[in-house]
Design an enzyme around this catalytic site. Structure first.
Site, PDB file in Angstrom:
ATOM      1  CG  ASP A  22       0.045 -16.008  43.020  1.00  0.00           C
ATOM      2  OD1 ASP A  22      -0.425 -16.105  41.875  1.00  0.00           O
ATOM      3  OD2 ASP A  22      -0.290 -15.101  43.819  1.00  0.00           O
ATOM      4  CG  ASP A  73      -6.548 -12.396  42.083  1.00  0.00           C
ATOM      5  OD1 ASP A  73      -6.472 -13.406  42.789  1.00  0.00           O
ATOM      6  OD2 ASP A  73      -5.540 -11.769  41.683  1.00  0.00           O
TER       7      ASP A  73
HETATM    8  C1  DGJ Z   1      -2.446 -12.993  43.238  1.00  0.00           C
HETATM    9  C2  DGJ Z   1      -3.345 -14.033  43.807  1.00  0.00           C
HETATM   10  O1  DGJ Z   1      -4.331 -14.391  42.898  1.00  0.00           O
HETATM   11  C3  DGJ Z   1      -3.946 -13.501  45.106  1.00  0.00           C
HETATM   12  O2  DGJ Z   1      -4.862 -14.419  45.609  1.00  0.00           O
HETATM   13  C4  DGJ Z   1      -2.842 -13.224  46.066  1.00  0.00           C
HETATM   14  O3  DGJ Z   1      -2.199 -14.418  46.415  1.00  0.00           O
HETATM   15  C5  DGJ Z   1      -1.861 -12.249  45.461  1.00  0.00           C
HETATM   16  N1  DGJ Z   1      -1.405 -12.686  44.186  1.00  0.00           N
HETATM   17  C6  DGJ Z   1      -0.689 -12.045  46.358  1.00  0.00           C
HETATM   18  O4  DGJ Z   1       0.265 -11.264  45.804  1.00  0.00           O
END
Ligand code: DGJ
Length: 722
Positions: free
Chosen positions: A471, A541
Site C-alpha cells: 500500500d 477503495d
Molecule cells: C488503503 C487501502 O486502499 C485499503 O484497502 C486499506 O488497505 C487501507 N489503506 C489500510 O490502511
C-alpha cells in the site's frame, strides 16, 4: 512478423498490422512521418507537402522547424512548440541541435537500466543515435515493435560525452506527431474512490493535458491519453492510445499548432524536475507506449490488454489463476485479534475462498492510522503469538496467507522515526507536512532502500507469506532528501521512483512465488510501471458495485481484468452507503481479481449460499474472466446500464455481465449487442437454456432479464454448442 527497415531516408518499423515511419532529412533532422495501419511502401513527399515542406532540405536557419513533424523535438532552434527535450549547457544555453548519426535494428526487446519496461521475445528493437555537437551529448532513441500487439514502445538514453555538466530540464518519453487535429482527447481522471472516470473532449489550438505532481501516477488522473476521431466509438474508428510505464509524477498532453497539426507528448513531469548529467553520465527516460487501432476504443483496449498480458506482467502469476481472497480491512478495520481473524478465515475456508489477507494494524502499536509505520514487528496486544503463528493456523485451514505492508512510509510516532528522523522525505529546516498522519521515506537514499528491502525480505522468509498487499497512502510533500546536494534536489521525485523500483525488482526476483498486489489508497498508483512488478492492483477503495461499474469500465481502457482487484463488501456500502444485492456485488467483482472485503459470519444463510455458488462458478470460469478477451458493451457514462463480456480465446465460452443502476419503470428492456463471439457458432445461455447464433447475438443482440429493483444485475454464461 516484425520488421525494421533502415534506408538513407526512412526508418520503418512494422508488424503485420501497423507501421511506424521516421524520415531522415538534411541536415540530419529526424522527422516523424507516419503511425497507423501497416503500409507496404511509403513516399514521404505527400506528408511533407502537407506540412508545407517543399523539399527534403530543412533550412534550419529560417526557423522552418516550427512546421516539421519531429521524432524527438528539442528547444530553441525554431520549433516554437513544446518539445520533448530541454538540455542546458554549462554556459547556460539551452537550445539543442540533435542530428541523426546512425540507426540499427536488433532482435528482442531493449531493457532499461533501473526502470520497468515491456519485455518479449517476439519483439524487435530499433536504436537511433542522435548527437548534439556543442553539448557533446548523445541521445539514443529506443523503439520496440511486437508481433502480437499493435504497440510501439519508446524510450531514450541521454549520454553526456563531453567534459562539462549538462542540466536536463525535460526528457519526455513519447512524442507523436499527427498531421490533422480532427481528434477527441480521452483521459481517465477522478479522485480517491472515483478513479479513472472517462473524459472526452475535442482538441483545439493550444494545449490540453493531464498531469500529476504528486509523486505518484495518482487517483486524480492516469498516465494515459488517447486521441480518437470524433466518430470513433467503442466498436469502430481510429484511435491512438498512449501510456507510460512509470508510477511517479508525469505529464501527458496534446498540442494543436497554428496549422492544425497535433503533437501528443508524455513523460516525466518537468515541473520541479531537472537532472544534472555530469561528464560521462547517462540518463534513461521512462518508457512510453503507443497503440494504434482502427477498431474503436475496444480495439485500443485489446492492444493494451495484450501488452499487459504478454509484455508487462511477468513471473509465475502472470498467467495463473489468481486466488479468491478475503481481506479483513472492511470487516474489522484496526479492531481485531487472532481469534477474530481466525473466525473470519474459518468461514472463508468453508466457503471455498483460497487466500486470507490480514490488512493494516498488525504491527508496532497501531490501533489507528496515527502511528507505527516503519515498525514492522508484530503488535503483541493483538497477535501475542506472532505472525508466523497466525499464518500457520491459516495454512492449516487450507488457506494461503497474505499480509499488508506500507513499506514506503514512516510514522512520526514510530521507533524508526525516532532512530532515523533523517530518513523521512524532507527539505532541511522546513516543517513536515503530514498526510494521513504519516511521512514518506526517502527512497532516494540507498541506505533506506536497503533497510526496506531487508525488512520485507525478512518477513517473506520467516512468516509463511504467500501474498503481499503493498500500500501507499499519501502523496509527496517537501519532496527532498537530507542527502542530496542542493543542485540535485530537483532530481528527488525521479530518484525516489528509481529507489522504489530497485526494491521491487529485488523482492520480486528473490521471492518469485509470492503474489504481490499494488495499492495506493485504492487505485492511486494503477499504472504499467507498478504492473511490471505486481500483477494486480487494488482498483479502488470504493467497493460499491454501482460505483465500481464506472471505475472498472474506465480502468479497462488500459488495464485488463487480471490486473484489477475487485471485492464484494458489506452493505450499506462503507463508502457510498448504498445497499445493493449480493449477486450484483458478485457480478461486478467477478470481472477482476475476485475477492471479499467483509466478515462472512455476518451474512444470512441465503447470502452464504450465493457466495458459495459464486466461488464454485468463478473457479470454473476464472481463466476466461481473467485472461479472456474483454469487451465493453454498454457504458455507465451514457445511461443506466453497464454491460461487458469476456470471451475465451477460442471463442467457445463467454461471460456476460449486465448491471442497471436505477430501475426504469415502464421502459424497454436493455438490448445488448455482444462482441468477440464467433458469428458462425451457436451459443447456449447456460442459465436460461436459450440458444442463439453468434451473428444474432452480435448484430441483433440479447435482452437479458434483470431482477426488479435498483442495482439489479445478471451474469450469463454462453457456451458454444459442438
Ligand atoms: C488503503 C487501502 O486502499 C485499503 O484497502 C486499506 O488497505 C487501507 N489503506 C489500510 O490502511
Amino acid at each position: 512478423m516484425t520488421e525494421i527497415q533502415i534506408t538513407d531516408r526512412l526508418i520503418h518499423l512494422r508488424n503485420d498490422r501497423i507501421s511506424y515511419i521516421m524520415g531522415i532529412m538534411e541536415p540530419g533532422i529526424l522527422t516523424h512521418l507516419y503511425f497507423g495501419k501497416r503500409l507496404e511502401s511509403f513516399r514521404p513527399e505527400s506528408i511533407l507537402r502537407r506540412y508545407g515542406l517543399k523539399d527534403e532540405e530543412l533550412r534550419l536557419k529560417k526557423g522552418i522547424l516550427n512546421n516539421v513533424p519531429l521524432e524527438y523535438p528539442s528547444w530553441g532552434l525554431g520549433d516554437m512548440r513544446e518539445g520533448s527535450l530541454i538540455a542546458r549547457a554549462a554556459d547556460g544555453g539551452a537550445s539543442c541541435d540533435l542530428r541523426f548519426r546512425d540507426a540499427e535494428a536488433a532482435d528482442g526487446k531493449y531493457r532499461l537500466d533501473g526502470l520497468p519496461s515491456a519485455y518479449g521475445e517476439n519483439a524487435k528493437t530499433l536504436r537511433v543515435r542522435l548527437y548534439d555537437e556543442k553539448l557533446r551529448m548523445r541521445v539514443t532513441l529506443l523503439y520496440a515493435v511486437f508481433e502480437d500487439c499493435d504497440v510501439i514502445t519508446r524510450s531514450a538514453v541521454i549520454e553526456n560525452q563531453g567534459s562539462e555538466a549538462i542540466e536536463l530540464e525535460r526528457a519526455a518519453s513519447l512524442c507523436l506527431e499527427l498531421p490533422d487535429d480532427r481528434y477527441d482527447l480521452i483521459t481517465l481522471s477522478g479522485a480517491w474512490a472515483r478513479e479513472r472516470a472517462v473524459y472526452r473532449r475535442r482538441i483545439c489550438p493550444g494545449e490540453m493535458s493531464v498531469s500529476s505532481l504528486r509523486g505518484a501516477s495518482s487517483h486524480i488522473t492516469s498516465p494515459f491519453a488517447a486521441l480518437a476521431r470524433p466518430e470513433t466509438s467503442e466498436s469502430q474508428g481510429e484511435v491512438y492510445g498512449a501510456a507510460l510505464v512509470y508510477s511517479g509524477s508525469f505529464y501527458m498532453g496534446a498540442q494543436v499548432d497554428s496549422n492544425g497539426a497535433v503533437r501528443l507528448q508524455g513523460g516525466l513531469n518537468d515541473r520541479h524536475f531537472s537532472w544534472k548529467l555530469d561528464a560521462g553520465e547517462t540518463f534513461t527516460v521512462p518508457e512510453g507506449v503507443l497503440v494504434y487501432s482502427d477498431c474503436g476504443l475496444d480495439g485500443m483496449s485489446a492492444q493494451f490488454h495484450t501488452l499487459c498480458a504478454n509484455h508487462i506482467v511477468r513471473g509465475k502469476w502472470a498467467k495463473a489463476p489468481r486466488p479468491i481472497l478475503l481481506n479483513n480491512w472492511e470487516a474489522t478495520y484496526f479492531a481485531f485479534d487472532e481469534e477474530k481473524l481466525l473466525s473470519i478465515a474459518k468461514k472463508a475456508a468453508e466457503t471455498g475462498i483460497e487466500l486470507f489477507v490480514l490488512d493494516d494494524g498488525w504491527f508496532g502499536h497501531r490501533d489507528d492510522d496515527h502511528s507505527s509505520l516503519g515498525d514492522w514487528f508484530v503488535y503483541e496486544k493483538k497477535l501475542p503469538d506472532g505472525i508466523r503463528h497466525l499464518s500457520d493456523r491459516i495454512h492449516e485451514m487450507g488457506l494461503k496467507f497474505g499480509l499488508w505492508f506500507e513499506p514506503e512510509m514512516i510514522s512520526p510516532d514510530s521507533d524508526l522515526f525516532r532512530k532515523h528522523p533523517d530518513w523521512a522525505m524532507q527539505f532541511q529546516g522546513r516543517e513536515h507536512v503530514e498526510g494521513r498522519n504519516q511521512l514518506i521515506l526517502d527512497l532516494s537514499n540507498p541506505e533506506v532502500c536497503e533497510h526496506v528491502y531487508q525488512m520485507m525480505a525478512g518477513h517473506l522468509r520467516e512468516d509463511g507469506i504467500d501474498y503481499i498487499k503493498w500500500d501507499m497512502n499519501r502523496n509527496f510533500t517537501n519532496p527532498g532528501s537530507m542527502r542530496l546536494p542542493p543542485d540535485r534536489m530537483k532530481e528527488f521525485p525521479h530518484r525516489y521512483m528509481l529507489g522504489l523500483y530497485s526494491i521491487l525488482s529485488r523482492l520480486t526476483e528473490a521471492f518469485p512465488e509470492v503474489l504481490f498486489e499494488s495499492c495506493s489508497g485504492g487505485g492511486g498508483r494503477f499504472d504499467l510501471g507498478m504492473l511490471s512488478f505486481m500483477p494486480q492492483t487494488w482498483c479502488s477503495d470504493n467497493t460499491d458495485a454501482i460505483s465500481r461499474c464506472r471505475i472498472q469500465w474506465g480502468t479497462s481502457y488500459v488495464f485488463p481484468p487480471f490486473s484489477m482487484g475487485a471485492h464484494v463488501s458489506a452493505v450499506p456500502n462503507h463508502q457510498t452507503g448504498r445497499i445493493t444485492p449480493i449477486n450484483t456485488r458478485i457480478n461486478v467483482a467477478m470481472s477482476g481479481c475476485f475477492g471479499f472485503e467483509l466478515d462472512l459470519n455476518r451474512l444470512t444463510e441465503e447470502e452464504i449460499a450465493q457466495v458459495r455458488a459464486a466461488v464454485v462458478r468463478i473457479k470454473e470460469v476464472r481463466e476466461i474472466l481473467l485472461y479472456g478477451e474483454f469487451h465493453r458493451l454498454s457504458s455507465p457514462y451514457e445511461g443506466h446500464d453497464t454491460a461487458w463480456i469476456t470471451v475465451s480465446k477460442d471463442h467457445k465460452r463467454a461471460i456476460l455481465m449486465l448491471t442497471r443502476d436505477l430501475a426504469q419503470p415502464n421502459a424497454n428492456a436493455p438490448m445488448i449487442r455482444l462482441r468477440g463471439l464467433d458469428a458462425q457458432k451457436t451459443y447456449r445461455v447456460l442459465e436460461t437454456g436459450e440458444v442463439y447464433r453468434g451473428d444474432e447475438l452480435m448484430n441483433s443482440g440479447i435482452t437479458p432479464e434483470l431482477p426488479k429493483g435498483d442495482a439489479a444485475s445478471v451474469s450469463l454464461t454462453l457456451a458454444a454448442e459442438e
